[in-house]
Design a protein around this motif. Sequence first.
Motif, PDB file in Angstrom:
ATOM      1  N   THR A  64       0.836  -1.060  -0.066  1.00  0.00           N
ATOM      2  CA  THR A  64       0.003  -0.016   0.066  1.00  0.00           C
ATOM      3  C   THR A  64       0.689   1.159  -0.017  1.00  0.00           C
ATOM      4  OG1 THR A  64      -1.583  -1.383   1.301  1.00  0.00           O
ATOM      5  CG2 THR A  64      -1.595   1.463   1.309  1.00  0.00           C
ATOM      6  N   ALA A  65       0.530   2.242  -0.766  1.00  0.00           N
ATOM      7  CA  ALA A  65       1.034   3.495  -0.755  1.00  0.00           C
ATOM      8  C   ALA A  65      -0.015   4.615  -0.731  1.00  0.00           C
ATOM      9  CB  ALA A  65       2.103   3.743  -2.004  1.00  0.00           C
ATOM     10  N   PHE A  66       0.524   5.851  -0.420  1.00  0.00           N
ATOM     11  CA  PHE A  66      -0.246   6.732  -0.390  1.00  0.00           C
ATOM     12  C   PHE A  66      -0.583   7.263  -1.827  1.00  0.00           C
ATOM     13  CE2 PHE A  66       1.649   7.866   3.698  1.00  0.00           C
ATOM     14  CZ  PHE A  66       0.366   7.631   4.373  1.00  0.00           C
ATOM     15  N   LEU A  81       1.297  24.703  14.977  1.00  0.00           N
ATOM     16  CA  LEU A  81       2.326  24.338  14.526  1.00  0.00           C
ATOM     17  C   LEU A  81       3.021  23.329  15.721  1.00  0.00           C
ATOM     18  CD1 LEU A  81       4.200  25.263  12.459  1.00  0.00           C
ATOM     19  CD2 LEU A  81       5.063  27.059  13.959  1.00  0.00           C
ATOM     20  N   GLY A  82       2.733  23.265  17.019  1.00  0.00           N
ATOM     21  CA  GLY A  82       3.312  22.266  17.906  1.00  0.00           C
ATOM     22  C   GLY A  82       2.670  20.909  17.490  1.00  0.00           C
ATOM     23  N   MET A  83       1.794  20.823  16.580  1.00  0.00           N
ATOM     24  CA  MET A  83       1.219  19.372  16.259  1.00  0.00           C
ATOM     25  C   MET A  83       1.886  18.869  14.906  1.00  0.00           C
ATOM     26  SD  MET A  83      -2.529  20.412  17.027  1.00  0.00           S
ATOM     27  CE  MET A  83      -3.454  18.615  17.119  1.00  0.00           C
ATOM     28  N   LEU A  84       2.646  19.638  13.969  1.00  0.00           N
ATOM     29  CA  LEU A  84       3.127  19.266  12.753  1.00  0.00           C
ATOM     30  C   LEU A  84       3.907  18.305  12.706  1.00  0.00           C
ATOM     31  CD1 LEU A  84       3.182  20.202   9.754  1.00  0.00           C
ATOM     32  CD2 LEU A  84       4.732  21.722  10.326  1.00  0.00           C
ATOM     33  N   GLU A  85       4.951  18.256  13.668  1.00  0.00           N
ATOM     34  CA  GLU A  85       5.930  17.263  13.540  1.00  0.00           C
ATOM     35  C   GLU A  85       5.597  15.970  13.788  1.00  0.00           C
ATOM     36  OE1 GLU A  85       9.676  18.759  14.881  1.00  0.00           O
ATOM     37  OE2 GLU A  85      10.246  16.492  15.095  1.00  0.00           O
ATOM     38  N   GLY A  86       4.714  15.925  14.701  1.00  0.00           N
ATOM     39  CA  GLY A  86       3.892  14.506  15.097  1.00  0.00           C
ATOM     40  C   GLY A  86       3.145  13.981  13.966  1.00  0.00           C
ATOM     41  N   MET A  87       2.607  14.697  13.281  1.00  0.00           N
ATOM     42  CA  MET A  87       1.872  14.403  11.916  1.00  0.00           C
ATOM     43  C   MET A  87       2.736  14.113  10.770  1.00  0.00           C
ATOM     44  SD  MET A  87      -1.577  14.141  11.127  1.00  0.00           S
ATOM     45  CE  MET A  87      -2.512  13.738   9.582  1.00  0.00           C
ATOM     46  N   THR A  88       3.470  14.803  10.510  1.00  0.00           N
ATOM     47  CA  THR A  88       4.508  14.603   9.298  1.00  0.00           C
ATOM     48  C   THR A  88       5.404  13.353   9.575  1.00  0.00           C
ATOM     49  OG1 THR A  88       5.965  16.157  10.009  1.00  0.00           O
ATOM     50  CG2 THR A  88       4.446  16.946   8.521  1.00  0.00           C
ATOM     51  N   THR A  93       5.101  11.687   3.373  1.00  0.00           N
ATOM     52  CA  THR A  93       5.160  12.189   1.964  1.00  0.00           C
ATOM     53  C   THR A  93       4.129  13.450   1.962  1.00  0.00           C
ATOM     54  OG1 THR A  93       3.073  10.490   1.538  1.00  0.00           O
ATOM     55  CG2 THR A  93       5.548  10.174   0.939  1.00  0.00           C
ATOM     56  N   ALA A  94       3.306  13.539   3.024  1.00  0.00           N
ATOM     57  CA  ALA A  94       2.277  14.933   2.921  1.00  0.00           C
ATOM     58  C   ALA A  94       2.863  16.111   2.582  1.00  0.00           C
ATOM     59  CB  ALA A  94       1.787  14.879   4.492  1.00  0.00           C
ATOM     60  N   PHE A 127      -5.545  17.861   6.154  1.00  0.00           N
ATOM     61  CA  PHE A 127      -5.679  17.836   7.489  1.00  0.00           C
ATOM     62  C   PHE A 127      -5.354  18.835   8.299  1.00  0.00           C
ATOM     63  CE2 PHE A 127      -5.117  13.349   5.666  1.00  0.00           C
ATOM     64  CZ  PHE A 127      -5.733  12.533   6.350  1.00  0.00           C
ATOM     65  N   VAL A 128      -6.075  19.554   9.173  1.00  0.00           N
ATOM     66  CA  VAL A 128      -6.123  20.828   9.904  1.00  0.00           C
ATOM     67  C   VAL A 128      -5.605  20.359  11.104  1.00  0.00           C
ATOM     68  CG1 VAL A 128      -7.291  22.742  10.498  1.00  0.00           C
ATOM     69  CG2 VAL A 128      -7.758  21.994   8.445  1.00  0.00           C
ATOM     70  N   LEU A 129      -4.540  21.097  11.610  1.00  0.00           N
ATOM     71  CA  LEU A 129      -4.000  20.679  13.003  1.00  0.00           C
ATOM     72  C   LEU A 129      -4.376  21.959  13.864  1.00  0.00           C
ATOM     73  CD1 LEU A 129      -0.619  19.357  12.153  1.00  0.00           C
ATOM     74  CD2 LEU A 129      -2.662  18.105  12.376  1.00  0.00           C
ATOM     75  N   ASP A 130      -5.215  21.960  14.932  1.00  0.00           N
ATOM     76  CA  ASP A 130      -5.293  23.234  15.868  1.00  0.00           C
ATOM     77  C   ASP A 130      -5.691  22.557  17.188  1.00  0.00           C
ATOM     78  OD1 ASP A 130      -5.324  25.351  17.141  1.00  0.00           O
ATOM     79  OD2 ASP A 130      -6.731  26.442  15.685  1.00  0.00           O
TER      80      ASP A 130
END
Length: 212
Positions: A64-66, A81-88, A93-94, A127-130
Amino acid sequence: MRVQVIDHPLVAHKVSVLRDKNTPSPVFRQLTDELVTLLAYEATREVKTVQVEVETPVAVTIGTAFAKPTPLVVPILRAGLGMLEGMTRLVPTAEVGFLGMARNEETLDIITYAERLPADLTGRQVFVLDPMLATGGTLIESIKFLFDRGAEDVTCICLIAAPEGLARLEAAYGDNDKVHLVLASLDERLDENAYIVPGLGDAGDRLYGVAH
Ligand SMILES: O=P(O)(O)OC[C@H]1O[C@H](OP(=O)(O)OP(=O)(O)O)[C@H](O)[C@@H]1O
Ligand SMILES: O=c1cc[nH]c(=O)[nH]1
Ligand SMILES: [Mg+2]
């Protein structure tokens, strides 16, 4: 709109430490990062994928790939911004776009002070992070912005929400099945300053220091 509150002891424990007013910034940042990875597991369940051929040391198999276009992650500055690294870290590849929004603490109006996003989001999963959904003003404005650019669907990952903000979001997007909200906690209410109770205070200030 689909709303999921993640009921899991790891999430509940980390949120409890995050709420503690004595938790210092470095620990707050670390916990925010860890919480995103836990919530992202659910939030990405519907991410589009394609089958790919993989050659293991033993045999050829189907993996499986994105799918393309790759998902777009949009942290809402500052606190998102404090959530960005955990998501990427989970979706390497996002691509990342930025929205800078601040709530006027007197009028509660939303000021959009920065925008750096692809001009055309047609077909993109966003994907919105807040961390905080309080009155809902910021998130409603963000979602509108992304759909206006052509986003296919919008999944918002928030740590803490107030029922008042959730109700506003339901009123705006309740019958839109392209909006998905993933939360770590749905709290009791807003106070007279539109802060979430019990909440955790001002997420941006706790991550980065008092803004003004
Ligand atoms: O639901 P709402 O009532 O709109 O409030 C939520 C918003 O408030 C906070 O940001 P803030 O405006 O404090 O900016 P900051 O991230 O720079 O601190 C939070 O990160 C959300 O973006
Ligand atoms: O409780 C709240 C409300 C809005 N923004 C925050 O950071 N915290
Ligand atoms: Mg703030």
